[in-house]
Design a protein around this motif. Structure first.
Motif, PDB file in Angstrom:
ATOM      1  N   VAL A  98       2.906  -1.551   4.151  1.00 32.51           N
ATOM      2  CA  VAL A  98       2.295  -0.232   3.987  1.00 32.51           C
ATOM      3  C   VAL A  98       3.361   0.857   4.025  1.00 32.51           C
ATOM      4  CG1 VAL A  98       0.689   1.451   4.990  1.00 32.51           C
ATOM      5  CG2 VAL A  98       0.120  -0.991   5.036  1.00 32.51           C
ATOM      6  N   LEU A 152      -0.332   1.391  13.187  1.00 36.32           N
ATOM      7  CA  LEU A 152      -0.641   0.263  12.316  1.00 36.32           C
ATOM      8  C   LEU A 152       0.216  -0.950  12.650  1.00 36.32           C
ATOM      9  CD1 LEU A 152      -1.040   2.060   8.856  1.00 36.32           C
ATOM     10  CD2 LEU A 152      -2.857   1.235  10.364  1.00 36.32           C
ATOM     11  N   ARG A 158       1.179   7.318  12.832  1.00 39.80           N
ATOM     12  CA  ARG A 158       0.287   6.398  12.126  1.00 39.80           C
ATOM     13  C   ARG A 158       1.005   5.083  11.844  1.00 39.80           C
ATOM     14  NH1 ARG A 158      -4.812   4.572  11.456  1.00 39.80           N
ATOM     15  NH2 ARG A 158      -5.276   4.021   9.278  1.00 39.80           N
ATOM     16  N   ARG A 159       2.273   5.148  11.456  1.00 38.86           N
ATOM     17  CA  ARG A 159       3.038   3.922  11.228  1.00 38.86           C
ATOM     18  C   ARG A 159       3.094   3.082  12.495  1.00 38.86           C
ATOM     19  NH1 ARG A 159       6.767   7.328   8.636  1.00 38.86           N
ATOM     20  NH2 ARG A 159       8.301   7.082  10.311  1.00 38.86           N
ATOM     21  N   ALA A 216      -7.185   2.379   3.298  1.00 38.43           N
ATOM     22  CA  ALA A 216      -6.149   1.348   3.225  1.00 38.43           C
ATOM     23  C   ALA A 216      -6.285   0.384   4.386  1.00 38.43           C
ATOM     24  CB  ALA A 216      -4.765   1.995   3.221  1.00 38.43           C
ATOM     25  N   GLU A 217      -6.487   0.927   5.574  1.00 27.71           N
ATOM     26  CA  GLU A 217      -6.655   0.078   6.753  1.00 27.71           C
ATOM     27  C   GLU A 217      -7.861  -0.833   6.610  1.00 27.71           C
ATOM     28  OE1 GLU A 217      -7.242   0.392  11.623  1.00 27.71           O
ATOM     29  OE2 GLU A 217      -7.006   2.212  10.429  1.00 27.71           O
ATOM     30  N   VAL A 224       5.587  -1.824   8.043  1.00 25.68           N
ATOM     31  CA  VAL A 224       5.305  -0.435   7.687  1.00 25.68           C
ATOM     32  C   VAL A 224       6.614   0.262   7.346  1.00 25.68           C
ATOM     33  CG1 VAL A 224       3.178  -0.227   9.006  1.00 25.68           C
ATOM     34  CG2 VAL A 224       5.348   0.233  10.117  1.00 25.68           C
ATOM     35  N   GLU A 281       3.721   4.723   4.770  1.00 25.32           N
ATOM     36  CA  GLU A 281       2.969   5.768   5.460  1.00 25.32           C
ATOM     37  C   GLU A 281       3.942   6.804   6.006  1.00 25.32           C
ATOM     38  OE1 GLU A 281       0.824   8.374   7.171  1.00 25.32           O
ATOM     39  OE2 GLU A 281      -0.216   6.783   6.070  1.00 25.32           O
ATOM     40  N   PHE A 298       0.828  -1.200   0.000  1.00 26.12           N
ATOM     41  CA  PHE A 298       0.000   0.000   0.000  1.00 26.12           C
ATOM     42  C   PHE A 298       0.863   1.251   0.000  1.00 26.12           C
ATOM     43  CE2 PHE A 298      -2.744  -3.257   1.569  1.00 26.12           C
ATOM     44  CZ  PHE A 298      -4.031  -2.894   1.214  1.00 26.12           C
ATOM     45  N   GLY A 325      -1.388   4.807   4.180  1.00 23.04           N
ATOM     46  CA  GLY A 325      -1.925   3.973   5.248  1.00 23.04           C
ATOM     47  C   GLY A 325      -3.093   4.607   5.958  1.00 23.04           C
ATOM     48  N   ASN A 370       7.286   4.748   0.143  1.00 23.26           N
ATOM     49  CA  ASN A 370       6.409   3.853  -0.598  1.00 23.26           C
ATOM     50  C   ASN A 370       7.153   2.755  -1.354  1.00 23.26           C
ATOM     51  OD1 ASN A 370       3.844   5.061   0.019  1.00 23.26           O
ATOM     52  ND2 ASN A 370       4.401   6.775  -1.318  1.00 23.26           N
TER      53      ASN A 370
END
Length: 268
Positions: A32, A43, A39-40, A12-13, A51, A34, A5, A8, A55
């Motif tokens: 992912v 997740l 946020r990383r 996506a989640e 993560v 992100e 992904f 994230g 990208n």
């Protein structure tokens, strides 16, 4: 199925969490990219997935590369991934309004699936309309359909033109439904009902009516007629709503959303 992904966020989640829960993907199959550190961390802690801050490492080796960023951020994805994808990888984009042409040129890649999902996908009750370039093989189309099916129903179309239409009807559609629920709640309060009661009745009425329309096999028009007794309360309400342009306002609103989607895609 290995899925990487770019982005994230919430959609996506929803996609990877439901793919894992359904058994379509193992935790080790999901990666992912992100940019936001908090946020990383979130997740990684909640799902134990890989993560990355960038990208490119997130999508390396993935069969399906999901572009899951807001349209205004897609340029960053192009910067990260242009020329970095293998020929046998399939890109699946849920970036609203971003055309296949833009994706193909921005990524330097030909195997593209473009999707218009909607927010009920977060609870597995969404509808995703999608199309694919001719270079996407049948196996990759099946994989994309399986991934989208974890979010609810999926509907494949042959022409990308339908994606702008779907944006106006089902992509933006939840906002129309929420606005209706909000208005019905306010109407209940106006006639003297406590707000919590009015909101519960409005939500459950919308939910039950949608299920009935989905499961009964009858058209919405037939179902409406069955509720509407001649000279009764429903007939009085519908007559007043029509007098004030209820149906025409909705049609014009959807038309405006359709035109705006075309504008964002550079078609107008």
């Amino acid at each position: 199925m290995r899925v990487g992904f770019a982005g994230g966020g919430v959609m996506a989640e929803a996609m990877f969490s439901r793919a894992i829960a359904s058994g379509l993907c193992a935790v080790s199959d999901v990666s992912v990219g992100e940019p936001v550190p908090t946020r990383r961390d979130d997740l990684a802690e909640r799902y134990a997935i890989a993560v990355h801050a960038d990208n490119a490492p997130a999508v390396r080796g993935a069969e399906i590369v999901v572009i899951a960023v807001k349209p205004q951020h897609v340029g960053h994805v192009y910067h990260d991934l242009h020329g970095a994808l293998d020929a046998d990888q399939t890109v699946l984009s849920i970036a609203a309004g971003v055309t296949i042409r833009s994706l193909s040129e921005g990524l330097g890649h030909e195997r593209i699936v473009r999707v218009m999902p909607n927010t009920p996908a977060q609870i597995g009750a969404g509808i995703s309309v999608w199309t694919a370039t001719p270079t996407v093989p049948d196996a990759a189309r099946d994989a994309a359909a399986s991934l989208l099916a974890t979010l609810g129903r999926e509907w494949r179309v042959d022409s990308e033109d339908y994606l702008d239409m779907a944006t106006a009807v089902s992509g933006s559609g939840p906002a129309y439904v929420f606005a209706f629920i909000e208005a019905l709640t306010e109407a209940g309060v106006f006639v003297g009902m406590p707000r919590d009661m009015a909101q519960t009745l409005a939500i459950e009425t919308a939910l039950g009516s949608a299920r009935l329309a989905s499961e009964s096999g009858e058209s919405p028009a037939i179902l409406r007629e069955r509720v509407t007794s001649p000279g009764g309360t429903t007939a009085a309400a519908l007559r007043e709503m029509e007098r004030r342009g209820f149906k025409s306002a909705l049609i014009e609103g959807v038309s405006a959303a359709f035109r705006r989607s075309q504008e964002l895609g550079g078609k107008r």
